[in-house]
Design a protein around this motif. Structure first.
Motif, PDB file in Angstrom:
ATOM      1  N   UNK A  67       0.808  -1.230   0.000  1.00 24.33           N
ATOM      2  CA  UNK A  67       0.000   0.000   0.000  1.00 24.33           C
ATOM      3  C   UNK A  67       0.832   1.266   0.000  1.00 24.33           C
ATOM      4  N   UNK A  68       1.981   1.242   0.669  1.00 20.50           N
ATOM      5  CA  UNK A  68       2.850   2.422   0.653  1.00 20.50           C
ATOM      6  C   UNK A  68       3.361   2.698  -0.754  1.00 20.50           C
ATOM      7  N   UNK A  69       3.835   1.660  -1.461  1.00 20.05           N
ATOM      8  CA  UNK A  69       4.356   1.874  -2.808  1.00 20.05           C
ATOM      9  C   UNK A  69       3.248   2.319  -3.752  1.00 20.05           C
ATOM     10  N   UNK A  70       2.051   1.774  -3.596  1.00 20.76           N
ATOM     11  CA  UNK A  70       0.928   2.189  -4.438  1.00 20.76           C
ATOM     12  C   UNK A  70       0.530   3.640  -4.155  1.00 20.76           C
ATOM     13  N   UNK A  71       0.543   4.044  -2.873  1.00 21.62           N
ATOM     14  CA  UNK A  71       0.230   5.434  -2.538  1.00 21.62           C
ATOM     15  C   UNK A  71       1.280   6.369  -3.130  1.00 21.62           C
ATOM     16  N   UNK A  72       2.532   5.957  -3.026  1.00 18.13           N
ATOM     17  CA  UNK A  72       3.620   6.751  -3.604  1.00 18.13           C
ATOM     18  C   UNK A  72       3.397   6.962  -5.097  1.00 18.13           C
ATOM     19  N   UNK A  73       3.091   5.874  -5.839  1.00 21.89           N
ATOM     20  CA  UNK A  73       2.855   5.994  -7.272  1.00 21.89           C
ATOM     21  C   UNK A  73       1.640   6.879  -7.565  1.00 21.89           C
ATOM     22  N   UNK A  74       0.565   6.666  -6.795  1.00 23.54           N
ATOM     23  CA  UNK A  74      -0.647   7.448  -7.028  1.00 23.54           C
ATOM     24  C   UNK A  74      -0.405   8.922  -6.789  1.00 23.54           C
ATOM     25  N   UNK A  75       0.286   9.256  -5.692  1.00 22.87           N
ATOM     26  CA  UNK A  75       0.522  10.664  -5.367  1.00 22.87           C
ATOM     27  C   UNK A  75       1.430  11.331  -6.403  1.00 22.87           C
ATOM     28  N   UNK A  76       2.419  10.586  -6.891  1.00 22.69           N
ATOM     29  CA  UNK A  76       3.310  11.121  -7.925  1.00 22.69           C
ATOM     30  C   UNK A  76       2.527  11.417  -9.202  1.00 22.69           C
ATOM     31  N   UNK A  77       1.638  10.479  -9.571  1.00 20.82           N
ATOM     32  CA  UNK A  77       0.812  10.698 -10.765  1.00 20.82           C
ATOM     33  C   UNK A  77      -0.160  11.858 -10.556  1.00 20.82           C
ATOM     34  N   UNK A  78      -0.705  11.980  -9.348  1.00 21.90           N
ATOM     35  CA  UNK A  78      -1.635  13.071  -9.055  1.00 21.90           C
ATOM     36  C   UNK A  78      -0.955  14.423  -9.210  1.00 21.90           C
ATOM     37  N   UNK A  79       0.276  14.525  -8.742  1.00 22.14           N
ATOM     38  CA  UNK A  79       1.023  15.774  -8.909  1.00 22.14           C
ATOM     39  C   UNK A  79       1.221  16.093 -10.391  1.00 22.14           C
ATOM     40  N   UNK A  80       1.538  15.059 -11.174  1.00 19.56           N
ATOM     41  CA  UNK A  80       1.721  15.260 -12.611  1.00 19.56           C
ATOM     42  C   UNK A  80       0.433  15.743 -13.263  1.00 19.56           C
ATOM     43  N   UNK A  81      -0.689  15.113 -12.919  1.00 15.63           N
ATOM     44  CA  UNK A  81      -1.975  15.518 -13.502  1.00 15.63           C
ATOM     45  C   UNK A  81      -2.333  16.958 -13.137  1.00 15.63           C
ATOM     46  N   UNK A  82      -1.888  17.391 -11.963  1.00 14.27           N
ATOM     47  CA  UNK A  82      -2.173  18.754 -11.516  1.00 14.27           C
ATOM     48  C   UNK A  82      -1.181  19.772 -12.080  1.00 14.27           C
TER      49      UNK A  82
END
Length: 224
Positions: free
Chosen positions: A38-53
């Motif tokens: 879950x930590x690695x998945x959150x890391x990936x999701x948050x990184x992608x979210x920053x990119x989308x923003x």
């Protein structure tokens, strides 16, 4: 029609690099080993979210914040330092070296395209005996954007001295292969992690059960 690439960029985290030893580091700071996924998945999701923003965060800052959240803020900054330091000491998957060697001996330029840090990636490649096969390390921080934004794959192709159409991205993540194909690159997907390729993503040009099979299939594509 897909043609044989002139360069291949490998994803690093989970594709070349085995994250499993980080479970021990999590336990050493009093956290459960099963927190790794879950930590690695959150890391990936948050990184992608920053990119989308339209924003960007470094590997360390995004991974650090994700671990704070997933430990419910019970891990100290020193605890998180201990876990993050483990990225520079992780082993390679057994299929990594023979796959890279196969491509290198065939005259293919090889890069590593990673969201990880340049220092950790270089250290990993040297310790795992892979550095001799790698011509270039390209990081999200250098590109100024995270995968799977199309521009990061184009930056990788430029750094490897080829066009996107003559570079293949190799990864165990279907979403990463999808990003590469949308950027005009080739893609080779390894089934080691996900088992089956997600049908919502653009199909990869080649697939294989391990990285050696993927590398062989890339080399068997017709030359231009």
């Amino acid at each position: 029609m897909s043609t044989r690439p002139h360069a291949v960029a490998f994803d690093v985290l989970e594709t070349l690099l085995n994250l499993e030893p980080l479970r021990t580091r999590l336990e050493e700071i009093g956290q459960p080993a099963q927190l790794l996924q879950p930590w690695f998945l959150r890391f990936q999701r948050d990184a992608m979210a920053l990119t989308l923003a339209g924003d960007f965060g470094t590997f360390e800052s995004v991974a650090r914040q994700a671990l704070r959240t997933d430990t419910q803020h019970t891990a100290t900054e020193e605890d998180i330092d201990h876990v993050l330091a483990g990225f520079g000491q992780l082993p390679a998957h057994p299929d990594a070296e023979p796959a890279l060697r196969q491509l290198s001996e065939a005259g293919i330029r090889i890069g590593c395209l990673t969201v990880g840090s340049a220092d950790n990636t270089t250290r990993f490649l040297e310790q795992a005996g892979l550095a001799r096969h790698v011509d270039q390390v390209i990081t999200a921080e250098q590109a100024g954007i995270w995968k799977p934004a199309p521009s990061i794959y184009r930056v990788a192709a430029h750094q490897l001295g080829v066009t996107p159409a003559t570079m293949a991205l190799v990864a165990v993540h279907a979403w990463d292969c999808h990003g590469a194909t949308r950027a005009g690159c080739l893609a080779g997907w390894c089934a080691r992690l996900e088992g089956r390729y997600g049908d919502v993503f653009t199909a990869a040009d080649v697939t294989g059960s391990d990285l050696v099979e993927v590398a062989g299939n890339l080399l068997r594509l017709p030359s231009t």
